[in-house]
Design an enzyme around this catalytic site. Structure first.
Site, mmCIF file in Angstrom:
data_model
loop_
_atom_site.group_PDB
_atom_site.id
_atom_site.type_symbol
_atom_site.label_atom_id
_atom_site.label_comp_id
_atom_site.label_asym_id
_atom_site.label_seq_id
_atom_site.Cartn_x
_atom_site.Cartn_y
_atom_site.Cartn_z
ATOM 1 N N ASP A 123 2.334 -11.638 -20.555
ATOM 2 C CA ASP A 123 1.515 -11.748 -21.774
ATOM 3 C C ASP A 123 1.531 -10.467 -22.599
ATOM 4 O OD1 ASP A 123 0.948 -14.002 -20.353
ATOM 5 O OD2 ASP A 123 -1.189 -13.633 -20.127
ATOM 6 N N ARG A 166 17.026 -2.009 -2.381
ATOM 7 C CA ARG A 166 16.512 -3.368 -2.328
ATOM 8 C C ARG A 166 17.483 -4.377 -2.930
ATOM 9 N NH1 ARG A 166 10.049 -2.485 -3.711
ATOM 10 N NH2 ARG A 166 9.495 -1.852 -1.584
ATOM 11 N N GLY A 210 0.777 -1.234 0.000
ATOM 12 C CA GLY A 210 0.000 0.000 0.000
ATOM 13 C C GLY A 210 0.806 1.280 0.000
#
Length: 599
Positions: free
Chosen positions: A367, A426, A189
């Site tokens: 996709d 990260r 969030g």
């Protein structure tokens, strides 16, 4: 246009869940040959992802009359379709051989197991009930048209659909999964945005310029500067756009893992459900947006060099052709769950094979990228694949993560030693984790993060619940916690003591950490295990600042737009924590508006 599967239908369950009771009852088919029950209502429970799921099953002499979910602790917005759809499927098919809901497999399994136990008590022949019901008949082919066609009903797709409608367009949104949400609905969030000039931004010494600098440099200056500028300059306006439609955020921003600065805005609603409650409310209040679930986009329709529609396949294998009067937006997400694509493009990580799980939902298989390639779209920076050091050891998901904000926790390896700056990028943290024994870390926090057992993490889970489920551990002292998680108590105690010295002095430690708030000195203490997990694929379809798709020759492909994780070139080699929800909202809004206007 009338939606065959309306988006509103998905969230009716959301409201019902708050009452913890949901009834699905219908006539159903006759029971399998020879199947009889002792008439009555039977109650049973089975373990879900967050505790027991309890059902009540009513049977007549030869039929399952209804299945009710009485109580559960599953995550709203993620488990809804399992909680509502599995009971209905059992009643409709008069069979226990029903499909689990992708992305909610634990919840699906719990409902099926609890129903099985109840039916067993009713005297059912369970083996016969495990025979699948009749397959659905193939539906007729369908031809539709709208001003704008959007591929994907995740955060970017819904933003594009709503934005297109606000700009005067009729919209059809195609979603291959059985529910809306994509990765966004299970996200933590955090949405980065700077309200420049506000008291909060001034207090935090934050600015749009700093957001740009950290985003661009945090991606090793490999992101497109124009796209990065578009992202950060439109971030706060996108928060205000969501607020204008009723979405609420907590008042104070925080630093999300890998975010580098306290500029992440957290929705009031759990995980990513607030985004979809907001979009749903808009769709229910306005005509002209159709959301078709279980509809897989297969091919873009091109006429005279312009993209004019989409060919898709429905749930029963029927062909669905949707013509677009003004434009098509690809917003189908990344390829975090496509192991073959991960391995093909990986250049950075020791491995991205099936042993490395993903936070992504099952439909994140690339996709849209492949559809773009078929019409000559340029594909960029596919090797930029972001991992987090925060995956659940069993599932790879981010749920169960006990950290609440960066400043109040440390990471230790299985020997009880810190090994990285927990406020770093990260990729830095995850590469360090790959070098630790068993590629495993323990997050350690204390009562500063959880003053009460009912306090929730960023994924709407209470710490007491996580401890009860064995997904977190609790100790009144650091040494007791160490014993419970199997690390040397003396090592963990020394690690915490050394960390607390730097909290007091606010000086960088041996790993260069500078983000501090309070010491780890207040029991009880908590720990949760985490492993590397694929989180975000930063490569994909090349776009410009107006979200036009660019072809391999550098030209705009008329009629085609793209937004969200399906695109590449925004984040460079590393995405800042909190920038993904900003990305999908900013560029989703732009794509929808431009497609609606044919710009």
């Amino acid at each position: 246009m009338k939606a065959k599967h309306s988006f509103a239908h998905i969230f009716r369950a959301f409201a019902a869940i708050s009452a913890l009771t949901l009834l699905i009852s219908c006539g159903g088919k006759a029971a399998p040959t020879g199947q009889t029950y002792a008439p009555g209502t039977y109650t049973a429970s089975a373990k879900g992802y967050h505790g027991d799921v309890t059902v009540a099953v009513k049977v007549t002499k030869n039929k399952i009359a209804s299945v009710r979910v009485l109580k559960h602790g599953e995550t709203p917005g993620i488990s809804d379709l399992a909680i509502s759809g599995i009971p209905k499927a059992i009643v409709d098919s008069q069979s226990l051989a029903v499909d689990s809901v992708s992305g909610a497999s634990f919840s699906s399994k719990a409902v099926i197991e609890a129903t099985t136990a109840a039916l067993k008590e009713a005297g059912a022949d369970i083996e016969k009930l495990m025979v699948p019901g009749a397959a659905a008949e193939k539906e007729a082919d369908v031809e539709l048209s709208a001003d704008v066609v959007v591929i994907g009903a995740g955060g970017a797709g819904m933003a594009a659909g709503v934005s297109a409608h606000q700009n005067g367009a009729t919209v059809v949104i195609l979603e291959k999964m059985a529910k809306v949400g994509g990765n966004t609905i299970s996200a933590g969030g955090a949405m980065n945005a700077v309200d420049e000039g506000s008291e909060t931004a001034i207090k935090n010494k934050d600015s749009v310029a700093l957001h740009f600098k950290q985003t661009y440099e945090g991606g090793d200056k490999k992101g497109d500067e124009v796209l990065v500028k578009t992202l950060v300059e439109n971030a706060w306006a996108s928060v205000e756009w969501l607020q204008s439609m009723g979405m609420k955020f907590l008042p104070e921003p925080f630093t999300v893992t890998g975010g580098l600065w306290p500029r992440a805005h957290k929705p009031v609603d759990p995980v990513g459900t607030g985004f979809f409650k907001t979009y749903n409310a808009y769709i229910e209040a306005n005509k002209g947006i159709e959301v078709r679930l279980n509809t897989k986009a297969e091919k873009l329709i091109v006429e005279n060099g312009k993209v004019v529609g989409v060919i898709a396949t429905g749930k029963t294998g029927n062909k669905i052709t949707v013509k677009a009067n003004k434009g098509v937006v690809i917003a189908s997400g990344g390829f975090g769950q496509n192991v073959a694509m991960r391995q093909e493009f990986n250049k950075q990580w020791p491995t991205l094979d099936e042993t490395i799980k993903s936070t992504n939902h099952p439909g994140a298989t690339g996709d849209g990228i492949m559809m773009g390639r078929e019409v000559n779209a340029a594909i960029v920076q596919m090797e930029n694949i972001q991992l987090l050091p925060l995956g659940d050891p069993e599932t790879g998901s981010l749920s169960g993560n006990i950290e609440t904000d960066v400043e109040k926790r440390i990471y230790v390896n299985i020997e009880g030693n810190r090994f990285v700056d927990e406020g770093a990028r990260r990729d830095t943290m995850t590469l360090a984790l790959f070098n630790q024994p068993q590629k495993k870390l323990w997050i350690v926090v204390d009562a500063h993060s959880y003053p009460e057992g009912t306090v929730k993490n960023n994924f709407n889970e209470t710490i007491d619940g996580l401890v009860a489920d064995g997904r977190a551990f609790k100790g009144e002292t650091v040494e007791e916690l160490a014993e419970k998680i199997g690390v040397p108590p003396a090592n963990l105690a020394a690690t915490v003591a050394e960390f607390n010295k730097h909290v007091a002095s606010k000086t960088p430690d041996a790993f260069g950490r500078t983000l501090y708030s309070v010491p780890l000195d207040k029991g009880p203490y908590y720990a949760g295990a985490r492993v590397p997990t694929v989180h975000h694929t930063m490569g994909g379809i090349k776009i410009d600042a107006e979200t036009h798709v660019i072809d391999v020759n550098g030209n705009v492909i008329p009629g085609l737009y793209a937004a969200g994780e399906v695109t590449g070139g925004i984040h460079g080699s590393n995405r800042l924590g909190g920038n993904a929800l900003t990305d999908i909202t900013v560029f989703g809004r732009i794509a929808g508006a431009n497609a609606a206007q044919g710009k």
